[in-house]
Design an enzyme around this catalytic site. Structure first.
Site, PDB file in Angstrom:
ATOM      1  N   LYS A 104       0.822  -1.221   0.000  1.00 57.49           N
ATOM      2  CA  LYS A 104       0.000   0.000   0.000  1.00 57.49           C
ATOM      3  C   LYS A 104       0.854   1.270   0.000  1.00 57.49           C
ATOM      4  O   LYS A 104       2.041   1.240   0.314  1.00 57.49           O
ATOM      5  CB  LYS A 104      -0.968  -0.014   1.202  1.00 57.49           C
ATOM      6  CG  LYS A 104      -2.133  -0.984   0.959  1.00 57.49           C
ATOM      7  CD  LYS A 104      -3.209  -0.901   2.012  1.00 57.49           C
ATOM      8  CE  LYS A 104      -4.306  -1.933   1.706  1.00 57.49           C
ATOM      9  NZ  LYS A 104      -5.340  -1.988   2.756  1.00 57.49           N
TER      10      LYS A 104
ATOM     11  N   ARG B 293      -3.203  -9.854   5.758  1.00 59.00           N
ATOM     12  CA  ARG B 293      -3.605  -9.999   4.347  1.00 59.00           C
ATOM     13  C   ARG B 293      -2.498  -9.444   3.452  1.00 59.00           C
ATOM     14  O   ARG B 293      -2.191  -8.254   3.534  1.00 59.00           O
ATOM     15  CB  ARG B 293      -4.913  -9.226   4.143  1.00 59.00           C
ATOM     16  CG  ARG B 293      -5.511  -9.292   2.738  1.00 59.00           C
ATOM     17  CD  ARG B 293      -6.726  -8.367   2.666  1.00 59.00           C
ATOM     18  NE  ARG B 293      -7.392  -8.425   1.379  1.00 59.00           N
ATOM     19  CZ  ARG B 293      -7.017  -7.730   0.309  1.00 59.00           C
ATOM     20  NH1 ARG B 293      -5.981  -6.923   0.362  1.00 59.00           N
ATOM     21  NH2 ARG B 293      -7.691  -7.846  -0.815  1.00 59.00           N
TER      22      ARG B 293
HETATM   23  C1  PT1 Z   1      -7.747  -4.480   3.783  1.00 59.93           C
HETATM   24  C2  PT1 Z   1      -8.067  -4.543   2.387  1.00 59.93           C
HETATM   25  C3  PT1 Z   1      -9.140  -5.399   2.005  1.00 59.93           C
HETATM   26  N1  PT1 Z   1      -7.410  -3.817   1.439  1.00 59.93           N
HETATM   27  C4  PT1 Z   1      -9.461  -6.023   4.252  1.00 59.93           C
HETATM   28  N2  PT1 Z   1      -9.811  -6.125   2.957  1.00 59.93           N
HETATM   29  C5  PT1 Z   1      -7.777  -3.902   0.143  1.00 59.93           C
HETATM   30  N3  PT1 Z   1     -10.138  -6.743   5.207  1.00 59.93           N
HETATM   31  C6  PT1 Z   1      -8.839  -4.748  -0.226  1.00 59.93           C
HETATM   32  C7  PT1 Z   1      -3.135   2.204  -0.925  1.00 59.93           C
HETATM   33  O1  PT1 Z   1      -3.125   3.105  -0.069  1.00 59.93           O
HETATM   34  O2  PT1 Z   1      -6.785  -3.700   4.225  1.00 59.93           O
HETATM   35  N4  PT1 Z   1      -8.457  -5.203   4.667  1.00 59.93           N
HETATM   36  N5  PT1 Z   1      -9.491  -5.485   0.703  1.00 59.93           N
HETATM   37  C8  PT1 Z   1      -7.036  -3.081  -0.908  1.00 59.93           C
HETATM   38  N6  PT1 Z   1      -7.310  -1.688  -0.751  1.00 59.93           N
HETATM   39  C9  PT1 Z   1      -6.326  -0.696  -0.855  1.00 59.93           C
HETATM   40  C10 PT1 Z   1      -6.381   0.456  -0.049  1.00 59.93           C
HETATM   41  C11 PT1 Z   1      -5.241  -0.852  -1.693  1.00 59.93           C
HETATM   42  C12 PT1 Z   1      -5.358   1.399  -0.072  1.00 59.93           C
HETATM   43  C13 PT1 Z   1      -4.223   0.089  -1.748  1.00 59.93           C
HETATM   44  C14 PT1 Z   1      -4.259   1.219  -0.931  1.00 59.93           C
HETATM   45  O3  PT1 Z   1      -2.215   2.060  -1.748  1.00 59.93           O
END
Ligand code: PT1
Length: 281
Positions: A224, A258
């Site tokens: 991230k 995760r």
């Molecule tokens: C998470 C999560 C998810 N993240 C759960 N499910 C994502 N339970 C999808 C960035 O800042 O943390 N917990 N499902 C992916 N989402 C993101 C959010 C991807 C922020 C990238 C960023 O780069």
């Protein structure tokens, strides 16, 4: 904790491997969309590899929720995730998690054999509380401020950890009221979902305050932007930063991490676990 017909001991750390079946996934390592056939083959190859590397869970998502992502239809999501869930269920020994906010997808995924519902909107969509309750599966409630399209423009909190802690108290009560007992609830602070870099760093540092609620905690920080911003690294160079924060989250009491890079994370957490239990031998 029981995930469908599979039981996992949450006093040990567990890795959840990310399996995105979206054309616009934020991390290339997880994106498997090309056409139906190539997609299923490629998804299964990734799934097998992650299980061989030690994943306890595989998280299957058909809607991208990274910052700026567009919404998809329920049918689109169903077409993407159900064949993959069925194929994994038929051939791999792993708990399948479905990353969805859509009630129809929760119900269909439960029929196809998932063991966990992972909802970044914490069952906030119309009908989601009831659908999840009906499946009798555990649910992961994630905190998000705003929606994926706009959540990163100027997120504000009084105190990020206190606000999110209070949010979960309220949300867990609403779940219990809808027929989802606390024994089936996991919580996730939602790194990167309506949070500035400083919010994300504070949340990780003070993660124990969320662990204290007594519910299992899941975290997702893999690749991230919170890692990218601190290290000034592009997506494909965030592994070492990701391992660092995975171990920190585990040490603060998170039970499930995760990630995209399963093998390296399994080793890092295995090592951390050996240290954490060394005084109990
Ligand atoms: C998470 C999560 C998810 N993240 C759960 N499910 C994502 N339970 C999808 C960035 O800042 O943390 N917990 N499902 C992916 N989402 C993101 C959010 C991807 C922020 C990238 C960023 O780069």
């Amino acid at each position: 904790m029981l995930f469908g017909d599979q039981r996992l001991n949450l006093s040990e750390p567990h890795v959840m491997g990310v399996l995105n079946v979206t054309p616009d996934s934020f991390s290339d390592g997880g994106s498997l969309f090309a056409n139906q056939y190539v997609c299923l083959d490629t998804a299964m190859e990734r799934a097998r590899a992650m299980v061989a590397e030690g994943a306890s869970f595989l998280d299957i998502g058909g809607e991208s929720t990274r910052p700026g992502a567009d919404a998809v239809s329920a049918q689109q999501e169903l077409d993407r995730v159900i064949p993959v869930i069925e194929a994994i269920r038929a051939s791999l020994d792993v708990v399948i998690s479905v990353d969805t906010s859509t009630p129809e997808v929760m119900v269909a995924a439960a029929r196809a054999g998932v063991g966990l519902i992972n909802d970044v909107r914490a069952l906030g969509r119309k009908g989601a509380l009831q659908a999840a309750a009906d499946t009798q599966l555990p649910v992961c409630l994630m905190h998000m401020q705003g929606d994926p399209k706009t959540m990163q423009n100027n997120p504000v909190y009084d105190s990020v950890v206190e606000d999110i802690s209070a949010y979960f108290d309220e949300r867990v009560a609403q779940c219990e009221h809808a027929g989802i007992p606390a024994e089936r609830i996991l919580i996730d602070p939602g790194f990167g979902f309506g949070k500035t870099l400083v919010h994300n760093l504070q949340l990780l540092k003070q993660l124990s305050k969320l662990v204290n609620k007594g519910l299992p905690v899941l975290v997702g920080m893999s690749r991230k932007s919170m890692i990218g911003h601190v290290l000034n690294r592009p997506m494909d160079e965030r592994l070492y930063g990701g391992l660092s924060v995975a171990v920190m989250a585990y040490e603060r009491g998170a039970q499930i991490v995760r990630v995209h890079d399963v093998g390296p994370t399994v080793d890092a957490l295995h090592m951390a676990h050996a240290v954490m239990v060394s005084d109990q031998i």
